[in-house]
Each structure stands twice: as structure tokens, then as C-alpha cells.
Design a protein around this motif. Structure first.
Motif, short mmCIF file in Angstrom:
data_model
loop_
_atom_site.label_atom_id
_atom_site.label_comp_id
_atom_site.label_asym_id
_atom_site.label_seq_id
_atom_site.Cartn_x
_atom_site.Cartn_y
_atom_site.Cartn_z
N HIS A 131 46.18 -83.05 14.39
CA HIS A 131 47.18 -82.61 13.41
C HIS A 131 47.57 -81.15 13.59
N LEU A 132 46.87 -80.42 14.45
CA LEU A 132 47.12 -78.99 14.61
C LEU A 132 48.21 -78.74 15.65
N PRO A 133 49.11 -77.78 15.40
CA PRO A 133 50.13 -77.45 16.39
C PRO A 133 49.50 -76.92 17.68
N PRO A 134 50.18 -77.06 18.81
CA PRO A 134 49.60 -76.61 20.09
C PRO A 134 49.37 -75.11 20.18
N ASP A 135 50.07 -74.31 19.34
CA ASP A 135 49.89 -72.86 19.39
C ASP A 135 48.91 -72.36 18.34
N THR A 136 48.12 -73.26 17.75
CA THR A 136 47.10 -72.84 16.79
C THR A 136 46.07 -71.95 17.48
N PRO A 137 45.75 -70.78 16.92
CA PRO A 137 44.75 -69.91 17.57
C PRO A 137 43.40 -70.61 17.72
N ILE A 138 42.70 -70.27 18.79
CA ILE A 138 41.38 -70.82 19.08
C ILE A 138 40.37 -69.67 19.11
N ILE A 139 39.32 -69.80 18.34
CA ILE A 139 38.23 -68.82 18.34
C ILE A 139 37.22 -69.25 19.39
N VAL A 140 37.00 -68.39 20.38
CA VAL A 140 36.04 -68.67 21.46
C VAL A 140 34.75 -67.92 21.13
N MET B 114 38.55 -74.15 8.39
CA MET B 114 38.91 -74.95 7.22
C MET B 114 40.43 -75.04 7.11
N PRO B 115 40.97 -76.20 6.72
CA PRO B 115 42.42 -76.32 6.59
C PRO B 115 43.01 -75.27 5.66
N VAL B 116 44.24 -74.89 5.93
CA VAL B 116 44.91 -73.86 5.15
C VAL B 116 45.01 -74.26 3.68
N HIS B 117 45.29 -75.54 3.41
CA HIS B 117 45.44 -75.97 2.02
C HIS B 117 44.12 -75.93 1.26
N GLN B 118 43.00 -75.74 1.97
CA GLN B 118 41.71 -75.58 1.32
C GLN B 118 41.25 -74.12 1.31
N GLY B 119 42.14 -73.21 1.71
CA GLY B 119 41.82 -71.79 1.68
C GLY B 119 41.35 -71.20 2.99
N GLY B 120 41.34 -71.99 4.07
CA GLY B 120 40.90 -71.48 5.36
C GLY B 120 42.04 -71.01 6.22
N LEU B 121 41.72 -70.64 7.46
CA LEU B 121 42.75 -70.20 8.40
C LEU B 121 43.39 -71.39 9.12
N GLY B 122 42.69 -72.50 9.20
CA GLY B 122 43.23 -73.66 9.90
C GLY B 122 43.20 -73.53 11.41
N TRP C 295 28.43 -60.60 3.83
CA TRP C 295 29.55 -59.65 3.73
C TRP C 295 30.41 -59.68 4.98
N ILE C 296 29.78 -59.88 6.13
CA ILE C 296 30.49 -59.78 7.41
C ILE C 296 31.61 -60.80 7.53
N LYS C 297 31.50 -61.89 6.79
CA LYS C 297 32.51 -62.95 6.90
C LYS C 297 33.91 -62.44 6.56
N ARG C 298 34.03 -61.60 5.56
CA ARG C 298 35.35 -61.17 5.10
C ARG C 298 36.07 -60.31 6.14
N PRO C 299 35.48 -59.22 6.65
CA PRO C 299 36.21 -58.44 7.66
C PRO C 299 36.49 -59.21 8.95
N VAL C 300 35.58 -60.10 9.34
CA VAL C 300 35.80 -60.83 10.59
C VAL C 300 36.94 -61.84 10.43
N VAL C 301 36.98 -62.56 9.32
CA VAL C 301 38.06 -63.52 9.10
C VAL C 301 39.40 -62.78 9.00
N GLU C 302 39.42 -61.62 8.34
CA GLU C 302 40.65 -60.82 8.29
C GLU C 302 41.09 -60.40 9.69
N TRP C 303 40.12 -60.00 10.52
CA TRP C 303 40.43 -59.60 11.90
C TRP C 303 41.00 -60.78 12.70
#
Length: 431
Positions: A107-116, A132-140, A366-374
Motif C-alpha cells: 500500500h506504500l508509494p514507491p517513493d516512501t522513505p526507507i530507514i536503514v 506506524m501508518p500516518v492515520h495512526q500518528g506515525g510517519l508511515g 526521550w531519544i525517540k522524539r528528536p530522532v523521529v523529527e530528524w
């Protein structure tokens, strides 16, 4: 009471350093317009949590407590991630395990970012909200964990394990990922020893890096300088590595120099990480020059990521804790063209950063917030100049980069579902 008072009254401001010359980056604004801003301005605007106060949970007030809780705490119920594993056979005969999530990404578009991701059980806290899917509050986003040879159930099929200085396995994994998802930006995320590998990779590749950005946590510079570090953490890691070697000893040709080094290493009566490196890693931690090294010190000097920061050409955020009992002497100076940002929290231990959460005795990272923002900022807002990576081609069934004959990979038949972090138990298994 004095410990509680010290915890309450201490300053927990994060120190963030940039180079004197901050490069200009192109960013996406509203209505798909672009603009150029300094990297420092970009990070300050897109990653405000990086500057937020990290105050540890009162019952985890120091680096040792934070680090031990990483090992003893139970996090699988909160941060459950399911992966689908793909095995890659490398040109030298070695095998890597690539764990993709979500399992069904149709279901994800081909240009969806990939975290390696490289190394570390700690990744769950970040990958859970990031994928997590965007509609559930994640980045998708998609993510793929690159498991080193012999780790997390990956078989050893050549006379080599892994090390802090060997980058070719990551390089070959990126061949495959970028070929499978040619439209997707690749965002690096790595921990501890894996952070050192990823830093060296992006430094070696410069503008040819297949990673668009990188975030490294708890990067190894100088290990176990403290008494507890030498006598607790170093011995725990040494035992883990010797046990890993024992499980795979039978796969080595007994006449090979790596097999001989392994036989000597597993006979050590009180192995520490430096003894393991002296007897095995300097010989079996890589399969091409400059391996083998004359000594562990030569291996350490070569592998240090701090020596190569000046050649990095993509945004790289490094976050460490000042009271990390495993990694000592964290360098904060920033050189080169200004693509590296160094952040240092006054506490947090080795990959801990546990702060109070709602409910008595509950914690969150705490680290989760700055890393997800990055990840969001560099995956969606940062516009990279056209990369100069070498084109890929297939030769003899192996995927290769044009001009580099010694490296290549091919997908093996079959895949399996991995739930959580199978095969990663043990003291500081995620180092």
C-alpha cells in the motif's frame, strides 16, 4: 534524599554543536515551494526536541542504571515490530540478513522513505512510531534492518564475522535496497558499533553515499575506560562474542587463518572485548585489505569514525550521553564542510535515555522524539542535490556497482517472518 535532590536540581540541557560554517540546504516549504536555509536553522526548526531537556527517571539517575535497564527492561509489548527477512549472498560467500517492515508494504508509494538500520535491539522504540501508518500518528515509512554476519540468526557462510571498521557489508546491502526501491530516499539509523560502521561508510562514500542522511546513537570511540567498564561491560561483551564464535566455529575451514584465530579465541578463560579483538577481530573482522591487522590497537586506530568526519557530505546527526559507561571520551569538535551535528546529553547511559512516563514507575525513551523529527525532516523536507553514486548492473547473477568488481550481492530464495528481536538475547547484545 541527597541523590533525589541532586536529580531534581541538576541541569539537563543538551549541548548541540555545529561547525563554524553551516552549509546551505534546500528544503520543501508549503505549496511544494523550495527555499535555501542554513543546516543549523533547518535543524533548529525541524527538530525542536533535540534542544529539549532530558531529565532521567529518578530511579535511573546515572549512566550505569540507564544502561542496565536497557538489558533488563521489558519493551517488546510496547514496541512490537514484525519483519520479513531476505537473505543476501555476497560475492565473497558471506551472508547478510535484511529484515523489512512492514511485512506487507504493497500500500506504500514507491517513493516512501526507507530507514536503514544497523545493529541494536534499541531500534524498536524508534521503528515502531516511524513505521506506524500516518492515520495512526506515525510517519508511515518503510524500514530495513541490516543484520551482520552471524547475528540474529544469520548464518556464517564465509571466514569472516563483523567489526566496527568493515563497511563493505553495509555497502552491498545498500546496492540491494536501492535497486529494489529505486525511488525511495534511504535514511540511515544506527547504534553503537553499527553507528561507527555507518559513519565510516558515509565518510568513505562522500557525495556518492546511497544514504540521504544518517542519525547515529552511542557511537563507539573509546571503549571501557572506567573500572566498571573494563570489569563488567567488557567481560560481558567478550563472553557474548566468544559464544557467538563457538556457534559458528564449525563453518570455518580449519586450515584458514580465521579458523585458527577463532580456535585460539574460544579457548580464552576470561575473555574481554579487547582480548577478543586482539585474538580474532583484527584477523576475522574483515575479508579485504587492510585486514588482517598486526594488533588490536592498529584495528582501533583504523576503525575510529572520528578521524573521517571531515569527509562526510550528507546531514549526519550524532547523539551521545556524557555519562555513557561503555563509550568514553566522546569528541564534540565538528570539522569539514559542516554536515555533522554533534549532540551530547548530560546523562542517559549507553542507548538508554529513559525519562518518566505517565504511571508510577513507567518510563519512555526521550531519544525517540528528536530522532523521529530528524527522520521526518531529512526524509520529507530536505532536498538533496542529485547524488553521484555509481550505477548498478548485474553480472553473473550478482548485483554490482560499475567499476567495483570485488563487491556484489544476490537474493537467496525463501524468506521468513521475524517477530521482535529473535536471537539478540544477552548482556549488551545490541552494542
Amino acid at each position: 534524599m541527597s541523590s533525589f535532590f541532586n536529580w531534581w536540581s541538576a541541569s539537563y540541557t543538551t549541548e548541540v554543536r555545529y561547525s563554524k560554517e553551516s552549509p546551505l540546504v534546500v528544503t520543501k516549504e508549503q505549496h511544494s515551494n523550495t527555499t535555501s536555509v542554513g543546516l543549523r536553522d533547518f535543524v533548529e526548526r525541524r527538530c525542536p526536541s533535540l534542544y529539549s531537556e532530558f531529565r532521567p527517571a529518578w530511579w535511573l539517575p546515572n549512566g550505569h542504571m540507564q544502561t542496565l535497564y536497557c538489558v533488563l527492561g521489558k519493551f517488546s509489548a510496547r514496541d512490537k515490530v514484525v519483519y520479513k527477512r531476505t537473505l543476501l549472498r555476497l560475492l565473497d560467500g558471506g551472508t547478510l540478513g535484511l529484515d523489512f517492515t512492514p511485512v506487507d508494504d504493497s500500500h506504500l508509494p514507491p517513493d516512501t522513505p526507507i530507514i536503514v538500520v544497523l545493529h541494536g535491539t534499541h531500534r524498536r522504540a524508534i521503528l515502531s512510531p516511524a513505521c506506524m501508518p500516518v492515520h495512526q500518528g506515525g510517519l508511515g515509512y518503510r524500514a530495513v534492518v541490516v543484520n551482520f554476519r552471524g547475528c540474529a540468526g544469520v548464518p556464517v557462510t564465509s571466514p569472516q564475522l563483523y567489526s566496527a571498521g568493515h563497511t563493505d557489508d553495509l555497502r552491498q546491502a545498500l546496492f540491494y535496497i536501492s535497486h529494489r526501491y529505486p525511488e525511495a530516499p534511504l535514511l540511515g539509523l544506527s547504534f553503537s558499533l553499527g553507528a561507527n560502521v555507518m559513519t565510516r561508510y558515509v565518510a568513505e562514500e562522500g557525495e556518492r553515499s546511497r544514504l540521504k542522511s544518517a542519525c547515529i546513537l552511542g557511537c563507539v570511540h573509546r571503549l571501557f575506560a572506567t573500572y566498571i567498564g573494563r570489569h563488567v561491560y567488557s567481560k560481558g561483551m567478550g563472553r557474548n562474542l566468544v559464544n557467538l564464535l563457538k556457534r559458528h566455529l564449525g563453518t570455518f575451514n580449519p586450515d584458514h587463518e580465521v579458523a585458527k584465530a577463532a580456535a585460539v579465541t574460544i579457548a580464552l578463560t576470561n575473555p574481554t572485548i579487547d582480548l577478543f579483538d586482539e585474538h580474532f577481530t583484527r584477523i576475522g573482522g574483515g575479508s579485504s585489505p587492510p585486514w588482517p591487522f598486526a594488533s588490536a590497537n592498529d584495528y582501533y586506530e583504523y576503525s575510529s569514525s572520528h578521524n573521517v568526519l571531515s569527509t562526510i557530505k550528507i546531514p549526519l546527526l550524532a547523539i551521545n550521553a556524557a555519562d555513557d559507561p561503555v563509550v568514553q571520551d566522546v569528541p564534540m569538535d565538528v570539522e569539514g564542510d559542516g554536515w555533522v551535528i554533534m549532540a551530547l546529553t548530560p546523562c542517559g547511559g549507553h542507548l538508554g535515555w529513559f525519562e518518566p512516563d505517565e504511571g508510577w514507575g513507567q518510563v519512555r525513551r526521550w531519544i525517540k522524539r528528536p530522532v523521529v523529527e530528524w527522520l521526518r525532516a531529512t526524509g520529507e523536507d530536505f532536498v538533496r542535490s542529485p547524488p553521484r553514486w555509481r550505477p548498478l548492473h548485474e553480472e553473473g547473477g550478482f548485483l554490482k556497482e560499475v567499476g567495483i568488481d570485488r563487491l556484489g550481492c544476490r537474493e537467496l530464495d525463501g524468506s521468513n517472518i521475524i517477530v521482535g528481536t529473535e536471537g539478540e538475547a544477552g548482556l549488551l547484545a545490541g552494542l
